[in-house]
Design a protein around this motif. Structure first.
Motif, short mmCIF file in Angstrom:
data_model
loop_
_atom_site.label_atom_id
_atom_site.label_comp_id
_atom_site.label_asym_id
_atom_site.label_seq_id
_atom_site.Cartn_x
_atom_site.Cartn_y
_atom_site.Cartn_z
N LEU A 42 -43.27 -70.55 10.80
CA LEU A 42 -42.71 -69.17 9.37
C LEU A 42 -42.26 -68.15 10.50
O LEU A 42 -42.77 -67.83 12.11
CB LEU A 42 -43.63 -68.53 8.53
CG LEU A 42 -44.73 -69.10 8.20
CD1 LEU A 42 -45.08 -68.40 7.47
CD2 LEU A 42 -43.89 -69.63 6.76
N ILE A 44 -40.93 -64.32 11.28
CA ILE A 44 -41.16 -62.83 10.40
C ILE A 44 -40.33 -61.74 11.34
O ILE A 44 -40.54 -61.82 12.41
CB ILE A 44 -43.16 -62.35 11.10
CG1 ILE A 44 -44.05 -64.46 11.15
CG2 ILE A 44 -43.10 -61.27 10.45
CD1 ILE A 44 -44.32 -64.57 9.56
N TYR A 83 -38.87 -59.43 15.59
CA TYR A 83 -39.57 -60.38 15.01
C TYR A 83 -40.25 -61.62 15.88
O TYR A 83 -40.00 -60.67 17.03
CB TYR A 83 -38.10 -60.96 14.59
CG TYR A 83 -37.07 -62.02 15.69
CD1 TYR A 83 -37.12 -62.88 16.09
CD2 TYR A 83 -35.98 -60.70 16.22
CE1 TYR A 83 -36.91 -63.92 17.24
CE2 TYR A 83 -35.53 -61.14 17.54
CZ TYR A 83 -35.46 -63.25 17.56
OH TYR A 83 -35.17 -63.37 18.40
N LYS A 98 -46.08 -67.34 3.50
CA LYS A 98 -44.83 -66.09 3.37
C LYS A 98 -44.97 -66.64 1.78
O LYS A 98 -45.04 -64.93 1.73
CB LYS A 98 -44.42 -67.83 2.80
CG LYS A 98 -42.67 -67.52 2.85
CD LYS A 98 -41.92 -69.05 2.47
CE LYS A 98 -40.58 -68.08 2.13
NZ LYS A 98 -40.65 -67.30 1.01
N HIS A 99 -45.73 -66.92 0.20
CA HIS A 99 -45.74 -66.06 -0.79
C HIS A 99 -46.70 -64.62 -0.64
O HIS A 99 -46.16 -63.79 -1.12
CB HIS A 99 -46.39 -66.95 -1.62
CG HIS A 99 -45.01 -68.57 -2.23
ND1 HIS A 99 -43.92 -68.29 -2.48
CD2 HIS A 99 -45.43 -69.89 -1.92
CE1 HIS A 99 -43.57 -69.12 -2.30
NE2 HIS A 99 -44.29 -69.87 -2.32
N ASP A 102 -45.09 -62.10 2.61
CA ASP A 102 -43.08 -62.08 2.27
C ASP A 102 -43.19 -59.91 1.31
O ASP A 102 -43.82 -60.30 0.63
CB ASP A 102 -42.61 -62.81 1.16
CG ASP A 102 -40.69 -62.97 2.20
OD1 ASP A 102 -41.00 -61.30 2.96
OD2 ASP A 102 -40.35 -63.01 1.17
N GLY A 103 -42.81 -59.38 2.43
CA GLY A 103 -42.36 -57.99 1.46
C GLY A 103 -43.76 -56.89 1.96
O GLY A 103 -43.40 -56.11 1.28
N ARG A 112 -40.31 -59.40 6.35
CA ARG A 112 -39.43 -60.87 5.83
C ARG A 112 -39.94 -61.20 6.12
O ARG A 112 -39.86 -62.09 7.70
CB ARG A 112 -38.04 -60.13 6.14
CG ARG A 112 -37.62 -58.94 5.54
CD ARG A 112 -35.82 -58.39 5.81
NE ARG A 112 -35.27 -59.03 7.65
CZ ARG A 112 -36.01 -58.68 8.76
NH1 ARG A 112 -36.17 -57.10 8.03
NH2 ARG A 112 -35.09 -58.18 9.53
N ILE A 113 -40.24 -62.59 5.35
CA ILE A 113 -41.00 -63.98 5.84
C ILE A 113 -40.16 -64.84 5.29
O ILE A 113 -39.64 -65.03 4.47
CB ILE A 113 -42.31 -63.99 5.24
CG1 ILE A 113 -42.90 -62.73 6.53
CG2 ILE A 113 -42.56 -65.76 5.81
CD1 ILE A 113 -44.15 -62.98 6.17
N SER A 114 -39.27 -66.38 5.95
CA SER A 114 -38.54 -67.56 5.65
C SER A 114 -39.07 -68.35 6.95
O SER A 114 -40.00 -68.18 7.97
CB SER A 114 -37.07 -66.83 5.89
OG SER A 114 -37.43 -66.80 7.22
#
Length: 138
Positions: A42, A44, A83, A98-99, A102-103, A112-114
């Motif tokens: 991930l 971050i 990051y 992630k779910h 995130d936020g 902010r995660i992707s």
């Protein structure tokens, strides 16, 4: 996005090899469907300057086994660049982290995660575009 890449790979793979320049033979290798799927690493973003590797690992270890944590630091000042990366042992753990995160805030800043993109030196960089695409005349 994934279907578009797979379609492009199929079209390029259907071209006879003798008519393709040797510089374009790498395309199926970098555009395979496995690179478009979620990974266990991930990205971050939005980290506070006071976050270190241990606090980041503690924040994400409740979702599964964290195999590696890295934060990017500025070479000149030694301060965090804001990051980092968290690598999980399992893809499912990374997806749930992630779910869930995130936020959410960590030490006063929203994360902010992707999913991290694979780093390929000398290869093409494919950046997904969001929003409306401009109409092109054919």
């Amino acid at each position: 996005m994934r279907n578009g890449i797979e379609l492009l790979v199929r079209r390029v793979s259907a071209i006879p090899q003798h008519s393709i320049s040797s510089t374009f033979r790498f395309l199926p290798q970098f555009c395979s469907s496995s690179s478009a799927s979620p990974s266990s690493k991930l990205f971050i973003g939005g980290l506070s300057w006071s976050v270190d590797e241990q606090s980041l690992k503690d924040a994400f270890s409740s979702f599964g086994e964290v195999s590696e944590v890295r934060i990017a630091y500025d070479k000149g000042s030694g301060r965090s660049r804001g990051y980092g990366f968290v690598d999980f042992a399992e893809e499912d753990d990374a997806l749930s982290a992630k779910h869930a995160m995130d936020g959410k805030g960590l030490l006063g800043r929203p994360l902010r995660i992707s999913f991290a993109l694979a780093r390929v030196r000398g290869g093409p960089v494919v950046v997904p575009r969001f929003g409306k695409q401009p109409k092109r005349d054919r």
